[in-house]
Design a protein around this motif. Structure first.
Motif, PDB file in Angstrom:
ATOM      1  N   ILE A 262       0.836  -1.208   0.000  1.00 26.49           N
ATOM      2  CA  ILE A 262       0.000   0.000   0.000  1.00 26.49           C
ATOM      3  C   ILE A 262       0.867   1.254   0.000  1.00 26.49           C
ATOM      4  O   ILE A 262       0.633   2.196  -0.776  1.00 26.49           O
ATOM      5  CB  ILE A 262      -0.937  -0.012   1.221  1.00 26.49           C
ATOM      6  CG1 ILE A 262      -1.971  -1.134   1.072  1.00 26.49           C
ATOM      7  CG2 ILE A 262      -1.634   1.332   1.381  1.00 26.49           C
ATOM      8  CD1 ILE A 262      -2.833  -1.336   2.292  1.00 26.49           C
ATOM      9  N   ILE A 263       1.884   1.263   0.853  1.00 24.39           N
ATOM     10  CA  ILE A 263       2.763   2.436   0.912  1.00 24.39           C
ATOM     11  C   ILE A 263       3.517   2.613  -0.395  1.00 24.39           C
ATOM     12  O   ILE A 263       3.681   3.735  -0.898  1.00 24.39           O
ATOM     13  CB  ILE A 263       3.730   2.302   2.101  1.00 24.39           C
ATOM     14  CG1 ILE A 263       2.958   2.434   3.414  1.00 24.39           C
ATOM     15  CG2 ILE A 263       4.837   3.348   2.029  1.00 24.39           C
ATOM     16  CD1 ILE A 263       3.806   2.236   4.635  1.00 24.39           C
ATOM     17  N   ASN A 264       3.967   1.511  -0.974  1.00 19.60           N
ATOM     18  CA  ASN A 264       4.693   1.606  -2.241  1.00 19.60           C
ATOM     19  C   ASN A 264       3.789   2.131  -3.354  1.00 19.60           C
ATOM     20  O   ASN A 264       4.232   2.902  -4.214  1.00 19.60           O
ATOM     21  CB  ASN A 264       5.255   0.232  -2.607  1.00 19.60           C
ATOM     22  CG  ASN A 264       6.251   0.298  -3.740  1.00 19.60           C
ATOM     23  OD1 ASN A 264       7.315   0.907  -3.612  1.00 19.60           O
ATOM     24  ND2 ASN A 264       5.917  -0.320  -4.864  1.00 19.60           N
ATOM     25  N   SER A 265       2.529   1.750  -3.350  1.00 22.94           N
ATOM     26  CA  SER A 265       1.585   2.262  -4.352  1.00 22.94           C
ATOM     27  C   SER A 265       1.367   3.762  -4.187  1.00 22.94           C
ATOM     28  O   SER A 265       1.300   4.512  -5.173  1.00 22.94           O
ATOM     29  CB  SER A 265       0.251   1.523  -4.240  1.00 22.94           C
ATOM     30  OG  SER A 265       0.421   0.137  -4.429  1.00 22.94           O
ATOM     31  N   VAL A 266       1.278   4.208  -2.935  1.00 27.07           N
ATOM     32  CA  VAL A 266       1.116   5.638  -2.677  1.00 27.07           C
ATOM     33  C   VAL A 266       2.355   6.404  -3.133  1.00 27.07           C
ATOM     34  O   VAL A 266       2.253   7.486  -3.736  1.00 27.07           O
ATOM     35  CB  VAL A 266       0.830   5.881  -1.184  1.00 27.07           C
ATOM     36  CG1 VAL A 266       0.837   7.367  -0.865  1.00 27.07           C
ATOM     37  CG2 VAL A 266      -0.500   5.262  -0.791  1.00 27.07           C
TER      38      VAL A 266
END
Length: 476
Positions: A262-266
């Motif tokens: 999720i953080i990498n997508s953000v």
């Protein structure tokens, strides 16, 4: 930018001319400046050795400037023969907050030792003495009733009254098994990594070495996770269950992988350079599915083969009713969990600030000796806290101790989460929404992992304590 160098001795097989000199970089000093260059960039006359970026005629770049931005740099090489290659990091490490405040570390250790001493005195001075007296009286009464062929006329009270129910399986045993085994895996990961760091293999000079060691030890600890899950499941009366092993080996990896994805997508949506490529995510997924889960299955296969040992007391057919009136108000779960969670936090508080500064403020942290001492004292504090809480629960004839021993020390996770929020608003100066999202996602994940680990330590310590005290009571 000033770069200090030291002459490098030529190897026998190295081809070099007599006029050629080789140097090893032993230090770097970087001083940033803001310069607003004219449109078209700096000219060759401007970028010379005599250029002074701090000069009075240099205009700094304005935040309202909307033209082209040119990045320039200058390098000055300085020979430094007095710095050895092996000690090249000393000048940076000794500027670290974690190194300059040794007194704070020792204060943290002394503070934790005082907490441990209070808990130890409570257990050994009060609880152990009372237990010895009560066990001796119970055994004498048992022998007298046996020799005189009379049944005991006195009805037992307190923790002895629930001897036939104390080993009764808890509610939701599979969930407790999954959480406890996962916590044992995290505990093995942290303790093994700290041992490796104490041997000097995790130097700050090797960027990412600590995280790599954590990942490697976590994957290898999957075998221990599967073994603990299998043994505990059988001990609680369950049958061989491979879906349970899959759930256990997937709980923590799924949480970490989901948060990281999720953080990498953000970060990718924000076009940040901090995002990792897809191949890295696939590598982590492969470690989970192809290494961690098979190791957990191997460990569980050994755990299922071992037969569980008998409990000191047999479990009665009919559960004993629990009288809520025997339990004081301060032993109610709502009050108990809020109070007991403060003890482990007091043991971690000072060292936790250094760790957060290392993660979010770029402070170099390498005092693994202090961290290892705090970790050991924290584990003792968590274990003793759970033991004290469960003992007083048992004296109130409440034999439902399984979840209490898990939740009492792990309730510190709530206090730690509140501290993370306090630290964000009082110490950090993060204005970016992406960075704020990263902080709270990672800190939520850290809170959950702490919750699982502390609960596992408390449950295993309490389990051993109950096994010992009820093992000293004579059976019919």
């Amino acid at each position: 930018c000033e770069i200090k160098g030291q002459k490098k001795k030529k190897a026998k097989k190295q081809r070099a001319t007599e006029d050629e000199e080789n140097f090893l970089v032993v230090g770097v000093t970087i001083e940033p400046f803001s310069v607003q260059w004219p449109e078209g960039g700096p000219s060759a006359d401007q970028c010379t050795e005599n250029f002074d970026p701090a000069g009075a005629n240099i205009q700094p770049l304005s935040t309202k400037y909307r033209g082209s931005i040119y990045w320039t740099y200058g390098v000055t090489w300085i020979e430094e023969p007095n710095i050895r290659w092996a000690s090249r990091w000393d000048s940076y490490l000794h500027t670290s907050t974690a190194d300059t405040n040794d007194r704070i570390h020792w204060l943290s250790i002394l503070n934790t030792i005082l907490i441990v001493m209070c808990l130890v005195s409570t257990i050994f001075v009060v609880i152990v003495r009372v237990l010895r007296r009560q066990i001796a009286q119970y055994n004498i009464h048992f022998e007298l009733s046996k020799t005189e062929s009379l049944e005991a006329q006195r009805e037992e009270s307190g923790w002895k009254a629930v001897s036939n129910d104390v080993f009764r399986a808890p509610s939701h045993p599979e969930l407790l098994t999954v959480l406890t085994a996962s916590g044992a895996q995290i505990f093995c990961m942290v303790s093994t990594t700290l041992c490796v760091s104490l041997l000097g293999y995790l130097s700050p000079a090797r960027r990412g070495a600590f995280m790599t060691a954590l990942l490697a030890t976590f994957v290898l600890s999957s075998a221990a996770c599967g073994y603990v899950a299998a043994r505990m499941h059988i001990k609680l009366g369950g049958l061989r269950s491979w879906p349970l092993i899959f759930k256990t080996s997937s709980l923590v990896p799924a949480l970490v992988f989901s948060a990281f994805t999720i953080i990498n997508s953000v970060l990718r949506s924000a076009k940040s350079s901090g995002s990792v490529p897809t191949i890295t995510l696939l590598t982590l997924l492969s470690l989970w599915l192809l290494v961690a889960i098979p190791l957990a299955v191997v460990g569980a296969s050994f755990g299922f083969r071992e037969l569980p040992g008998p409990n000191p007391k047999k479990v009665g057919n009919i559960p004993r009713p629990i009288d809520p009136s025997l339990e004081p108000s301060y032993l109610k779960n709502e009050v108990l969990f809020l109070v007991t969670g403060a003890l482990p936090l007091a043991a971690l508080f000072l060292e936790l600030r250094f760790i957060l500064a290392s993660v979010w403020q770029g402070v170099v942290y390498y005092v693994f000796g202090f961290l290892s001492i705090i970790f050991v004292l924290w584990a003792i504090t968590v274990a003793l806290t759970a033991i004290v809480v469960v003992y007083y629960k048992l004296t109130s004839e409440n034999y439902q101790w399984w979840w209490v021993s898990f939740l009492a020390p792990s309730s510190c996770g709530l206090h730690i989460a509140l501290f993370f929020v306090y630290y964000f608003y009082t110490t950090l100066s993060i204005s970016s929404s992406v960075a704020t999202f990263m902080y709270f996602v990672y800190m939520t994940l850290a809170t959950v992992l702490y919750f699982i680990t502390a609960g596992a330590v408390g449950l295993f310590a309490t389990w051993q304590f109950i096994f010992v005290i009820y093992g000293n009571l004579k059976n019919e």
